[in-house]
Scaffold this active site. Structure first.
Site, PDB file in Angstrom:
ATOM      1  N   GLY A 140       0.834  -1.193   0.000  1.00  0.00           N
ATOM      2  CA  GLY A 140       0.000   0.000   0.000  1.00  0.00           C
ATOM      3  C   GLY A 140       0.869   1.243   0.000  1.00  0.00           C
ATOM      4  O   GLY A 140       2.017   1.207   0.436  1.00  0.00           O
TER       5      GLY A 140
ATOM      6  N   GLN B   5       2.969   9.979   0.933  1.00  0.00           N
ATOM      7  CA  GLN B   5       4.229   9.234   0.936  1.00  0.00           C
ATOM      8  C   GLN B   5       5.035   9.457  -0.334  1.00  0.00           C
ATOM      9  O   GLN B   5       6.192   9.050  -0.411  1.00  0.00           O
ATOM     10  CB  GLN B   5       3.960   7.740   1.131  1.00  0.00           C
ATOM     11  CG  GLN B   5       3.424   7.406   2.507  1.00  0.00           C
ATOM     12  CD  GLN B   5       3.200   5.927   2.634  1.00  0.00           C
ATOM     13  OE1 GLN B   5       2.134   5.413   2.279  1.00  0.00           O
ATOM     14  NE2 GLN B   5       4.208   5.224   3.135  1.00  0.00           N
TER      15      GLN B   5
ATOM     16  N   CYS C 139       6.298   0.160   7.147  1.00  0.00           N
ATOM     17  CA  CYS C 139       5.839   1.291   6.347  1.00  0.00           C
ATOM     18  C   CYS C 139       6.969   1.712   5.426  1.00  0.00           C
ATOM     19  O   CYS C 139       8.124   1.819   5.862  1.00  0.00           O
ATOM     20  CB  CYS C 139       5.440   2.448   7.274  1.00  0.00           C
ATOM     21  SG  CYS C 139       4.833   3.905   6.405  1.00  0.00           S
ATOM     22  N   LEU C 140       6.639   1.967   4.168  1.00  0.00           N
ATOM     23  CA  LEU C 140       7.657   2.391   3.216  1.00  0.00           C
ATOM     24  C   LEU C 140       8.303   3.704   3.635  1.00  0.00           C
ATOM     25  O   LEU C 140       9.440   3.990   3.244  1.00  0.00           O
ATOM     26  CB  LEU C 140       7.059   2.510   1.811  1.00  0.00           C
ATOM     27  CG  LEU C 140       6.527   1.200   1.218  1.00  0.00           C
ATOM     28  CD1 LEU C 140       5.924   1.440  -0.160  1.00  0.00           C
ATOM     29  CD2 LEU C 140       7.613   0.136   1.164  1.00  0.00           C
TER      30      LEU C 140
ATOM     31  N   HIS D 167      -4.139   1.477   7.691  1.00  0.00           N
ATOM     32  CA  HIS D 167      -2.803   2.084   7.708  1.00  0.00           C
ATOM     33  C   HIS D 167      -2.694   3.194   6.663  1.00  0.00           C
ATOM     34  O   HIS D 167      -2.230   4.301   6.961  1.00  0.00           O
ATOM     35  CB  HIS D 167      -1.752   0.988   7.450  1.00  0.00           C
ATOM     36  CG  HIS D 167      -0.341   1.461   7.392  1.00  0.00           C
ATOM     37  ND1 HIS D 167       0.570   1.156   8.377  1.00  0.00           N
ATOM     38  CD2 HIS D 167       0.328   2.192   6.477  1.00  0.00           C
ATOM     39  CE1 HIS D 167       1.743   1.695   8.060  1.00  0.00           C
ATOM     40  NE2 HIS D 167       1.620   2.321   6.909  1.00  0.00           N
ATOM     41  N   GLU D 168      -3.131   2.911   5.438  1.00  0.00           N
ATOM     42  CA  GLU D 168      -2.996   3.905   4.356  1.00  0.00           C
ATOM     43  C   GLU D 168      -3.945   5.085   4.542  1.00  0.00           C
ATOM     44  O   GLU D 168      -3.575   6.233   4.288  1.00  0.00           O
ATOM     45  CB  GLU D 168      -3.197   3.248   2.991  1.00  0.00           C
ATOM     46  CG  GLU D 168      -2.199   2.159   2.658  1.00  0.00           C
ATOM     47  CD  GLU D 168      -0.740   2.542   2.824  1.00  0.00           C
ATOM     48  OE1 GLU D 168      -0.395   3.737   2.682  1.00  0.00           O
ATOM     49  OE2 GLU D 168       0.075   1.647   3.106  1.00  0.00           O
TER      50      GLU D 168
ATOM     51  N   HIS E  62      -2.586   7.597   6.876  1.00  0.00           N
ATOM     52  CA  HIS E  62      -1.616   8.517   6.252  1.00  0.00           C
ATOM     53  C   HIS E  62      -2.292   9.772   5.703  1.00  0.00           C
ATOM     54  O   HIS E  62      -1.716  10.860   5.740  1.00  0.00           O
ATOM     55  CB  HIS E  62      -0.862   7.829   5.110  1.00  0.00           C
ATOM     56  CG  HIS E  62       0.355   7.090   5.534  1.00  0.00           C
ATOM     57  ND1 HIS E  62       1.432   7.686   6.156  1.00  0.00           N
ATOM     58  CD2 HIS E  62       0.687   5.776   5.404  1.00  0.00           C
ATOM     59  CE1 HIS E  62       2.362   6.782   6.389  1.00  0.00           C
ATOM     60  NE2 HIS E  62       1.931   5.609   5.951  1.00  0.00           N
TER      61      HIS E  62
END
Length: 180
Positions: free
Chosen positions: A47, A52, A95-96, A138-139, A142
């Site tokens: 994701g 991000q 997380c990226l 999670h996304e 953000h």
């Protein structure tokens, strides 16, 4: 510039910013979604949210099913969590934007999300007790300036930030996960 260079990493302030709803689904939004999918796959993520990649709009891409044989991406525009219930589960999340670490996050096990797709159609996604349920939450977090670290106690957050700094110093890049 590689796809991994596109990904914003902490402590960038854009990760703590409330994102604006998308007013018009146009070619610019479609191009950004394609770029985000490219970046997500390049980093071996499941994701990615627009902040991000430095864009402060409500756009998320997710693919929890992709393999070398195929992809099943979702593009969510202006996603909203309609229901978040069920037994809370704790799981390790990466997380990226926080390469090299995994932290324990408690989340509801069941979620229902509504969002527009690239055609402007209102879609509903429901997931329970699986990676999609975690990834959706999670996304979408953000998009509201909430990172996985915000779900931790103060002590856990300090430890996670120490681990994150060590990972960065060791050369961690988006897509790198914590080694046990």
């Amino acid at each position: 510039m590689s796809a991994l260079d596109d990904i914003v990493v902490a402590p960038d302030e854009r990760l703590k910013t409330e994102c604006e709803p998308i007013q018009e689904i146009d070619g610019k939004v479609a191009r950004l979604a394609r770029r985000m999918l490219r970046d997500m796959y390049a980093a071996d993520g499941c994701g990615l949210a627009a902040p991000q990649v430095g864009e402060l709009i409500q756009l998320v891409v997710i693919d929890v099913d992709y393999t070398s044989k195929g992809k099943n991406p979702y593009v969510l525009i202006n996603p909203r969590v309609i229901v978040a219930d069920g037994e809370e589960r704790e799981g390790g999340e990466g997380c990226l934007s926080f390469p090299g670490i995994t932290v324990p996050v408690r989340r509801p096990s069941h979620v229902v999300v509504q969002a527009r797709n690239l055609d402007g159609d209102l879609m509903q996604y429901e997931a329970a007790d699986n990676l999609l349920a975690v990834c959706l939450q999670h996304e979408i977090d953000h998009l509201h300036g909430i990172t996985m670290l915000d779900h931790l106690s103060a002590g856990q957050r300090v430890a996670a930030m120490r681990d994150y700094q060590e990972a960065l110093e060791a050369g961690a890049k988006p897509g790198d996960v914590a080694e046990d």
